[in-house]
Design a protein around this motif. Structure first.
Motif, PDB file in Angstrom:
ATOM      1  N   ILE A 181       2.601  17.479   5.136  1.00  0.00           N
ATOM      2  CA  ILE A 181       2.512  16.023   5.158  1.00  0.00           C
ATOM      3  C   ILE A 181       1.738  15.517   3.951  1.00  0.00           C
ATOM      4  N   ARG A 182       0.614  16.162   3.668  1.00  0.00           N
ATOM      5  CA  ARG A 182      -0.178  15.727   2.511  1.00  0.00           C
ATOM      6  C   ARG A 182       0.617  15.894   1.225  1.00  0.00           C
ATOM      7  N   SER A 183       1.337  16.994   1.079  1.00  0.00           N
ATOM      8  CA  SER A 183       2.148  17.230  -0.107  1.00  0.00           C
ATOM      9  C   SER A 183       3.213  16.150  -0.252  1.00  0.00           C
ATOM     10  N   ASP A 184       3.865  15.814   0.873  1.00  0.00           N
ATOM     11  CA  ASP A 184       4.900  14.783   0.849  1.00  0.00           C
ATOM     12  C   ASP A 184       4.309  13.429   0.447  1.00  0.00           C
ATOM     13  N   ILE A 185       3.140  13.118   0.978  1.00  0.00           N
ATOM     14  CA  ILE A 185       2.490  11.844   0.670  1.00  0.00           C
ATOM     15  C   ILE A 185       2.137  11.761  -0.812  1.00  0.00           C
ATOM     16  N   ALA A 239      -2.754  11.589   5.378  1.00  0.00           N
ATOM     17  CA  ALA A 239      -2.048  12.756   5.910  1.00  0.00           C
ATOM     18  C   ALA A 239      -2.503  13.043   7.337  1.00  0.00           C
ATOM     19  N   ARG A 240      -3.793  12.917   7.580  1.00  0.00           N
ATOM     20  CA  ARG A 240      -4.320  13.162   8.922  1.00  0.00           C
ATOM     21  C   ARG A 240      -3.727  12.187   9.934  1.00  0.00           C
ATOM     22  N   ARG A 241      -3.645  10.931   9.553  1.00  0.00           N
ATOM     23  CA  ARG A 241      -3.077   9.923  10.451  1.00  0.00           C
ATOM     24  C   ARG A 241      -1.621  10.230  10.764  1.00  0.00           C
ATOM     25  N   ARG A 242      -0.842  10.550   9.737  1.00  0.00           N
ATOM     26  CA  ARG A 242       0.574  10.849   9.931  1.00  0.00           C
ATOM     27  C   ARG A 242       0.738  12.106  10.783  1.00  0.00           C
ATOM     28  N   TYR A 243      -0.139  13.082  10.583  1.00  0.00           N
ATOM     29  CA  TYR A 243      -0.092  14.324  11.361  1.00  0.00           C
ATOM     30  C   TYR A 243      -0.309  14.038  12.845  1.00  0.00           C
ATOM     31  N   LEU A 244      -1.295  13.202  13.143  1.00  0.00           N
ATOM     32  CA  LEU A 244      -1.572  12.851  14.534  1.00  0.00           C
ATOM     33  C   LEU A 244      -0.423  12.063  15.148  1.00  0.00           C
ATOM     34  N   LEU A 304      -3.558  -2.342   1.111  1.00  0.00           N
ATOM     35  CA  LEU A 304      -4.221  -1.346   1.960  1.00  0.00           C
ATOM     36  C   LEU A 304      -4.122   0.026   1.320  1.00  0.00           C
ATOM     37  N   THR A 305      -5.223   0.744   1.309  1.00  0.00           N
ATOM     38  CA  THR A 305      -5.189   2.099   0.777  1.00  0.00           C
ATOM     39  C   THR A 305      -6.127   2.986   1.585  1.00  0.00           C
ATOM     40  N   ALA A 306      -6.061   4.259   1.327  1.00  0.00           N
ATOM     41  CA  ALA A 306      -6.934   5.250   1.970  1.00  0.00           C
ATOM     42  C   ALA A 306      -6.725   6.552   1.203  1.00  0.00           C
ATOM     43  N   SER A 307      -7.638   7.474   1.346  1.00  0.00           N
ATOM     44  CA  SER A 307      -7.495   8.749   0.649  1.00  0.00           C
ATOM     45  C   SER A 307      -6.236   9.471   1.139  1.00  0.00           C
ATOM     46  N   ALA A 308      -5.687  10.329   0.286  1.00  0.00           N
ATOM     47  CA  ALA A 308      -4.491  11.088   0.668  1.00  0.00           C
ATOM     48  C   ALA A 308      -4.769  11.948   1.898  1.00  0.00           C
ATOM     49  N   SER A 309      -5.957  12.506   1.983  1.00  0.00           N
ATOM     50  CA  SER A 309      -6.323  13.340   3.131  1.00  0.00           C
ATOM     51  C   SER A 309      -6.330  12.525   4.418  1.00  0.00           C
ATOM     52  N   GLY A 345       0.817  -1.202   0.000  1.00  0.00           N
ATOM     53  CA  GLY A 345       0.000   0.000   0.000  1.00  0.00           C
ATOM     54  C   GLY A 345       0.852   1.254   0.000  1.00  0.00           C
ATOM     55  N   PRO A 346       0.243   2.392  -0.246  1.00  0.00           N
ATOM     56  CA  PRO A 346       0.977   3.658  -0.320  1.00  0.00           C
ATOM     57  C   PRO A 346       1.378   4.183   1.047  1.00  0.00           C
ATOM     58  N   ALA A 347       2.149   5.262   1.045  1.00  0.00           N
ATOM     59  CA  ALA A 347       2.607   5.885   2.281  1.00  0.00           C
ATOM     60  C   ALA A 347       1.437   6.304   3.160  1.00  0.00           C
ATOM     61  N   GLY A 348       1.541   6.020   4.438  1.00  0.00           N
ATOM     62  CA  GLY A 348       0.517   6.466   5.379  1.00  0.00           C
ATOM     63  C   GLY A 348      -0.723   5.616   5.437  1.00  0.00           C
TER      64      GLY A 348
END
Length: 225
Positions: A176-180, A157-162, A149-154, A15-18
Motif C-alpha cells: 500500500i505504501r509503495s502504491d501511494i 498507508a496505515r489508514r488505507r491498510y486499516l 489535506l496532506t499527511a505522511s506517506a506512512s 490532496g494526495p492519495a490516502g
C-alpha cells in the motif's frame, strides 16, 4: 448557514492519495447541508470500465474515447452510490487494481477535460463540497474555500491498510505504501493539472489527527471564510 446558500458556496478539498479527502469532504458536506461530489470516483469509474472492457491502460486514445461515452452517475444518498453505465460500481472501483490504474488514467488530458466539464456542471447545482487532486487549482479556481489535506506517506498507508482490513481486502502495508508513493509521483509530476496546493489554499497536515478533529477544523475555516 443561510448566507452560505445565498452566496453559492464552493469548497475545494485537494490532496494526495490516502489523505482522507472523500471521507472528510462527505462528512463536512453532510454537517453543513451542502452537495458533495467525489471526483475521484469518476476517474475510478473510467479505470474500472477500461479494465473490465479489456482496453489497454497505455492506449490513451482508447481510454479517452471511453471517457467521452461512459455514463457516470453519483446518487446522493447516505453513502453516495456510483453507477457506471447503469452498473453499481461503488465497491468495485475501490479494488486495488483500479487504485493502481487510476493515476495513469487521470494523467490523460482528454479524460480530465471530459470529467472537468461534468464536474463544473455539477458545481452549478448549488453549494458544493468537491474533493480531488486539482479542484482548487483547475476545476474550481474561483472556489471561495480551498483546502489542501496532506499527511505522511506512512500515515496514509496505515489508514488505507486499516480500511482494507475492515473491508476484507488482503494487501500488505508495504504494498500500500509503495502504491501511494507511486501515485504521489505520477499525480504531482503530470504535465496537465498536476497535484499541488492552490496558492490561496489552507494546508492541513492530518497526520495524527482524528477524522472528527479534521472535520472540525475545516468547518471552522468555512464559517470564518
Amino acid at each position: 448557514m443561510e448566507h452560505l446558500r445565498e452566496n453559492h458556496l464552493q469548497v475545494a478539498i485537494d490532496g494526495p492519495a490516502g489523505a482522507g479527502k472523500s471521507t472528510i469532504a462527505r462528512i463536512v458536506a453532510d454537517k453543513l447541508g451542502l452537495y458533495y461530489l467525489d471526483t475521484g470516483a469518476m476517474y475510478r469509474s473510467i479505470a474500472y470500465k477500461a479494465l473490465a472492457s479489456g482496453i489497454s491502460l497505455q492506449d490513451e486514445k482508447a481510454v479517452t474515447g471511453l471517457a467521452r461515452i461512459i455514463d457516470i452517475r453519483l446518487s446522493h444518498n447516505d453513502r453516495q452510490t456510483v453507477f457506471c453505465d447503469g452498473e453499481d460500481v461503488t465497491s468495485k472501483i475501490r479494488d486495488v487494481e483500479v487504485s493502481r490504474a487510476v493515476s495513469l488514467i487521470a494523467s490523460y488530458p482528454g479524460v480530465r477535460n471530459r470529467l472537468v466539464e461534468l464536474q463544473r456542471q455539477e458545481a452549478l447545482k448549488g453549494n458544493i463540497v468537491m474533493d480531488g487532486r486539482d479542484i482548487g487549482t483547475y476545476v474550481l479556481p474561483d472556489a471561495g474555500i480551498k483546502i489542501f489535506l496532506t499527511a505522511s506517506a506512512s500515515e496514509r498507508a496505515r489508514r488505507r491498510y486499516l480500511e482494507n482490513i475492515k473491508e476484507g481486502k488482503k494487501v500488505s502495508l508495504e504494498e500500500i505504501r509503495s502504491d501511494i508513493e507511486k501515485r504521489d509521483a505520477v499525480d504531482s509530476q503530470r504535465k496537465f493539472a498536476p497535484l499541488k496546493p492552490a496558492k490561496d489554499a489552507v494546508i492541513l497536515d492530518t497526520t495524527g489527527l482524528t477524522i472528527d478533529e479534521v472535520v472540525a477544523k475545516i468547518i471552522r475555516i468555512i464559517r470564518e471564510g
